[in-house]
Scaffold this motif. Structure first.
Motif, PDB file in Angstrom:
ATOM      1  N   LYS A 198       0.789  -1.322  -0.070  1.00 58.54           N
ATOM      2  CA  LYS A 198      -0.106  -0.001   0.098  1.00 58.54           C
ATOM      3  C   LYS A 198       0.797   1.340  -0.192  1.00 58.54           C
ATOM      4  CE  LYS A 198      -4.203  -1.475   0.125  1.00 58.54           C
ATOM      5  NZ  LYS A 198      -5.341  -1.303  -0.883  1.00 58.54           N
ATOM      6  N   MET A 199       1.995   1.323   0.770  1.00 56.26           N
ATOM      7  CA  MET A 199       2.830   2.426   0.729  1.00 56.26           C
ATOM      8  C   MET A 199       4.246   2.449   0.172  1.00 56.26           C
ATOM      9  SD  MET A 199       1.595   4.006   4.546  1.00 56.26           S
ATOM     10  CE  MET A 199       1.845   2.354   5.383  1.00 56.26           C
ATOM     11  N   GLY A 200       4.661   1.123  -0.183  1.00 55.11           N
ATOM     12  CA  GLY A 200       5.999   1.006  -0.579  1.00 55.11           C
ATOM     13  C   GLY A 200       6.776   0.906   0.631  1.00 55.11           C
ATOM     14  N   THR A 201       8.291   1.042   0.228  1.00 58.94           N
ATOM     15  CA  THR A 201       9.166   1.045   1.306  1.00 58.94           C
ATOM     16  C   THR A 201       9.701   2.711   1.690  1.00 58.94           C
ATOM     17  OG1 THR A 201      10.868   1.381  -0.474  1.00 58.94           O
ATOM     18  CG2 THR A 201      10.189  -0.828   0.426  1.00 58.94           C
ATOM     19  N   PRO A 202      10.429   2.738   3.042  1.00 61.11           N
ATOM     20  CA  PRO A 202      10.281   1.580   3.803  1.00 61.11           C
ATOM     21  C   PRO A 202       9.320   1.261   4.520  1.00 61.11           C
ATOM     22  CG  PRO A 202      11.078   3.677   4.944  1.00 61.11           C
ATOM     23  CD  PRO A 202      10.551   4.066   3.290  1.00 61.11           C
ATOM     24  N   VAL A 203       9.336   0.000   5.045  1.00 62.72           N
ATOM     25  CA  VAL A 203       8.446  -0.852   5.925  1.00 62.72           C
ATOM     26  C   VAL A 203       8.584  -0.286   7.394  1.00 62.72           C
ATOM     27  CG1 VAL A 203       7.439  -3.132   6.857  1.00 62.72           C
ATOM     28  CG2 VAL A 203       8.115  -2.770   4.435  1.00 62.72           C
ATOM     29  N   LEU A 204       9.692   0.055   7.817  1.00 62.58           N
ATOM     30  CA  LEU A 204       9.877   0.325   9.234  1.00 62.58           C
ATOM     31  C   LEU A 204      10.168   1.704   9.366  1.00 62.58           C
ATOM     32  CD1 LEU A 204      12.293  -2.394  10.871  1.00 62.58           C
ATOM     33  CD2 LEU A 204       9.718  -2.121  11.308  1.00 62.58           C
ATOM     34  N   PHE A 205       9.523   2.404  10.361  1.00 64.32           N
ATOM     35  CA  PHE A 205       9.788   3.873  10.757  1.00 64.32           C
ATOM     36  C   PHE A 205      10.766   3.783  11.735  1.00 64.32           C
ATOM     37  CE2 PHE A 205       9.210   7.061  13.830  1.00 64.32           C
ATOM     38  CZ  PHE A 205       9.193   8.231  13.228  1.00 64.32           C
TER      39      PHE A 205
ATOM     40  N   LYS B   5       9.541   1.084  14.541  1.00 62.80           N
ATOM     41  CA  LYS B   5       7.975   1.076  14.525  1.00 62.80           C
ATOM     42  C   LYS B   5       7.549   0.675  13.152  1.00 62.80           C
ATOM     43  CE  LYS B   5       6.297   4.577  17.720  1.00 62.80           C
ATOM     44  NZ  LYS B   5       5.146   5.509  18.116  1.00 62.80           N
ATOM     45  N   PHE B   6       6.380   0.204  12.813  1.00 64.55           N
ATOM     46  CA  PHE B   6       5.812  -0.131  11.690  1.00 64.55           C
ATOM     47  C   PHE B   6       5.316   1.302  11.103  1.00 64.55           C
ATOM     48  CE2 PHE B   6       5.010  -4.941  12.390  1.00 64.55           C
ATOM     49  CZ  PHE B   6       5.900  -5.199  11.418  1.00 64.55           C
ATOM     50  N   ARG B   7       5.656   1.501   9.777  1.00 63.70           N
ATOM     51  CA  ARG B   7       5.528   2.891   9.162  1.00 63.70           C
ATOM     52  C   ARG B   7       3.987   3.056   8.918  1.00 63.70           C
ATOM     53  NH1 ARG B   7       6.759   3.722   2.697  1.00 63.70           N
ATOM     54  NH2 ARG B   7       5.949   5.853   2.602  1.00 63.70           N
ATOM     55  N   THR B   8       3.504   4.114   9.229  1.00 64.97           N
ATOM     56  CA  THR B   8       1.912   4.282   9.423  1.00 64.97           C
ATOM     57  C   THR B   8       1.389   5.326   8.241  1.00 64.97           C
ATOM     58  OG1 THR B   8       1.987   5.467  11.236  1.00 64.97           O
ATOM     59  CG2 THR B   8       1.486   3.086  11.491  1.00 64.97           C
ATOM     60  N   MET B   9       2.410   6.095   7.805  1.00 63.67           N
ATOM     61  CA  MET B   9       2.002   7.257   7.141  1.00 63.67           C
ATOM     62  C   MET B   9       2.643   7.332   5.757  1.00 63.67           C
ATOM     63  SD  MET B   9       2.205  10.708   9.513  1.00 63.67           S
ATOM     64  CE  MET B   9       1.790  10.598  11.526  1.00 63.67           C
ATOM     65  N   THR B  10       2.164   7.805   4.710  1.00 64.98           N
ATOM     66  CA  THR B  10       2.747   7.935   3.462  1.00 64.98           C
ATOM     67  C   THR B  10       3.881   9.241   3.284  1.00 64.98           C
ATOM     68  OG1 THR B  10       1.301   9.699   2.579  1.00 64.98           O
ATOM     69  CG2 THR B  10       0.561   7.415   2.477  1.00 64.98           C
TER      70      THR B  10
ATOM     71  N   LEU C 238      -2.228   9.827   7.147  1.00 60.23           N
ATOM     72  CA  LEU C 238      -2.611   8.554   8.021  1.00 60.23           C
ATOM     73  C   LEU C 238      -3.617   8.318   7.312  1.00 60.23           C
ATOM     74  CD1 LEU C 238      -1.747   6.684  10.419  1.00 60.23           C
ATOM     75  CD2 LEU C 238      -2.867   8.340  11.953  1.00 60.23           C
ATOM     76  N   VAL C 239      -3.690   7.369   6.280  1.00 64.76           N
ATOM     77  CA  VAL C 239      -5.126   6.776   5.868  1.00 64.76           C
ATOM     78  C   VAL C 239      -4.981   5.432   5.550  1.00 64.76           C
ATOM     79  CG1 VAL C 239      -5.572   9.237   4.559  1.00 64.76           C
ATOM     80  CG2 VAL C 239      -4.178   7.301   3.449  1.00 64.76           C
ATOM     81  N   GLY C 240      -6.186   4.842   5.354  1.00 66.85           N
ATOM     82  CA  GLY C 240      -6.182   3.421   5.091  1.00 66.85           C
ATOM     83  C   GLY C 240      -5.507   2.476   6.012  1.00 66.85           C
ATOM     84  N   ILE C 241      -4.545   1.506   5.371  1.00 70.28           N
ATOM     85  CA  ILE C 241      -3.931   0.689   6.159  1.00 70.28           C
ATOM     86  C   ILE C 241      -2.898   1.389   7.317  1.00 70.28           C
ATOM     87  CG2 ILE C 241      -1.667   0.591   4.630  1.00 70.28           C
ATOM     88  CD1 ILE C 241      -3.420  -2.258   6.640  1.00 70.28           C
ATOM     89  N   GLY C 242      -2.524   2.542   7.167  1.00 74.72           N
ATOM     90  CA  GLY C 242      -1.767   3.041   8.281  1.00 74.72           C
ATOM     91  C   GLY C 242      -2.648   3.417   9.260  1.00 74.72           C
TER      92      GLY C 242
ATOM     93  N   SER D 174      -4.350   2.265  14.807  1.00 79.12           N
ATOM     94  CA  SER D 174      -5.550   2.058  15.826  1.00 79.12           C
ATOM     95  C   SER D 174      -5.421   0.683  16.535  1.00 79.12           C
ATOM     96  CB  SER D 174      -6.923   2.103  15.132  1.00 79.12           C
ATOM     97  OG  SER D 174      -6.936   1.124  14.140  1.00 79.12           O
ATOM     98  N   THR D 175      -4.780  -0.150  15.928  1.00 80.94           N
ATOM     99  CA  THR D 175      -4.749  -1.563  16.649  1.00 80.94           C
ATOM    100  C   THR D 175      -3.415  -1.785  17.342  1.00 80.94           C
ATOM    101  OG1 THR D 175      -3.930  -2.439  14.599  1.00 80.94           O
ATOM    102  CG2 THR D 175      -6.205  -2.742  14.893  1.00 80.94           C
ATOM    103  N   SER D 176      -2.592  -0.652  17.353  1.00 82.43           N
ATOM    104  CA  SER D 176      -1.378  -0.497  17.996  1.00 82.43           C
ATOM    105  C   SER D 176      -0.269  -1.665  17.395  1.00 82.43           C
ATOM    106  CB  SER D 176      -1.466  -1.006  19.541  1.00 82.43           C
ATOM    107  OG  SER D 176      -2.171   0.117  20.104  1.00 82.43           O
ATOM    108  N   LEU D 177      -0.581  -2.369  16.131  1.00 84.56           N
ATOM    109  CA  LEU D 177       0.381  -3.004  15.454  1.00 84.56           C
ATOM    110  C   LEU D 177       1.710  -2.326  15.156  1.00 84.56           C
ATOM    111  CD1 LEU D 177      -2.143  -5.004  13.246  1.00 84.56           C
ATOM    112  CD2 LEU D 177      -1.010  -5.873  15.002  1.00 84.56           C
ATOM    113  N   ASP D 178       1.586  -1.007  15.001  1.00 80.61           N
ATOM    114  CA  ASP D 178       2.723  -0.279  14.793  1.00 80.61           C
ATOM    115  C   ASP D 178       3.913  -0.402  15.843  1.00 80.61           C
ATOM    116  OD1 ASP D 178       0.901   1.186  16.213  1.00 80.61           O
ATOM    117  OD2 ASP D 178       2.184   3.077  15.925  1.00 80.61           O
ATOM    118  N   GLU D 179       3.244  -0.702  17.003  1.00 80.96           N
ATOM    119  CA  GLU D 179       4.450  -0.883  18.284  1.00 80.96           C
ATOM    120  C   GLU D 179       5.290  -2.194  18.191  1.00 80.96           C
ATOM    121  OE1 GLU D 179       4.721   1.766  19.798  1.00 80.96           O
ATOM    122  OE2 GLU D 179       2.744   2.982  19.768  1.00 80.96           O
ATOM    123  N   LEU D 180       4.740  -3.118  17.368  1.00 77.52           N
ATOM    124  CA  LEU D 180       5.404  -4.503  17.321  1.00 77.52           C
ATOM    125  C   LEU D 180       6.876  -4.497  17.300  1.00 77.52           C
ATOM    126  CD1 LEU D 180       2.635  -7.048  16.017  1.00 77.52           C
ATOM    127  CD2 LEU D 180       3.479  -6.656  18.256  1.00 77.52           C
ATOM    128  N   PRO D 181       7.529  -3.735  16.397  1.00 80.21           N
ATOM    129  CA  PRO D 181       8.944  -3.810  15.861  1.00 80.21           C
ATOM    130  C   PRO D 181       9.782  -3.419  17.384  1.00 80.21           C
ATOM    131  CG  PRO D 181       7.682  -2.983  14.218  1.00 80.21           C
ATOM    132  CD  PRO D 181       6.719  -2.991  15.236  1.00 80.21           C
TER     133      PRO D 181
END
Length: 199
Positions: free
Chosen positions: A32-39, A55-60, A76-80, A85-92
């Motif tokens: 959906k957003m390309g690389t990089p995957v990680l922030f 962190k997982f990247r959430t913004m374009t 911050l739209v769509g998949i981001g 909202s599910t805090s999946l960005d914190e997993l890394p």
């Protein structure tokens, strides 16, 4: 078992358990957003020492006609938005815990630019390792003022214990399930700290 040993053992177990989630989220971000995957960003940790947070990247990276990044709410739209909202960005950050830069529970690691803005009491938040979650996160997170957050952080530093950590982890789990206190009252993310009046 010491807190560090507990943190690293639990982090390793969760990294293994969540491996499929890491793969799926990484692929979705790439699609959906390309690389990089990680922030990645430099943040102050224990005693203000600088480390790199993951962190997982959430913004374009969308920009306006002048080459400036668009406001957060437009990037911050769509998949981001779902990942945030599910805090999946914190997993890394489990890898930060495994490395010893962070703990599961502690004051959240904030921006380096905030360091000179803290007053003497607020500086105490760096007397312990920063955490993936903390007392401020389960008592309002982005929905409370900076001063309230820092007071919660310092309270945790002064009262930390194994059982308090367990309580915070359980409360965090409930917050994630309910997806509560993700944003501030006036922003899709959170306004920058400008310093306290008594700093």
């Amino acid at each position: 078992m010491t807190k560090t040993l507990f943190d690293k053992t639990l982090a390793l177990i969760l990294i293994i358990l969540f491996l499929p989630v890491y793969i799926i989220v990484s692929l979705l971000i790439w699609w959906k957003m390309g690389t990089p995957v990680l922030f990645r960003q430099k943040r102050p940790g224990l005693h203000g020492e600088i480390f790199e947070i993951y962190k997982f990247r959430t913004m374009t990276d969308e920009k306006d006609e002048n080459g400036n990044l668009l406001p957060d709410e437009q990037r911050l739209v769509g998949i981001g938005k779902f990942i945030r909202s599910t805090s999946l960005d914190e997993l890394p950050q489990l890898f930060n815990v495994l490395k010893g830069d962070m703990s599961f529970v502690g004051p959240r690691p904030l921006l380096i630019e905030y360091l000179p803005l803290y007053n003497e009491r607020q500086k105490k938040r760096h007397d312990v390792k920063p955490g993936i979650t903390g007392w401020a996160q389960v008592n309002g997170r982005n929905a409370i003022s900076w001063e309230q957050k820092f007071e919660y952080d310092v309270w945790y530093v002064e009262h930390q214990s194994f059982w308090l950590d367990m309580k915070i982890l359980w409360m965090t789990f409930l917050k994630v399930i309910k997806r509560s206190d993700i944003s501030s009252n006036t922003s899709v993310t959170v306004e920058k700290f400008q310093g306290s009046e008594h700093s």
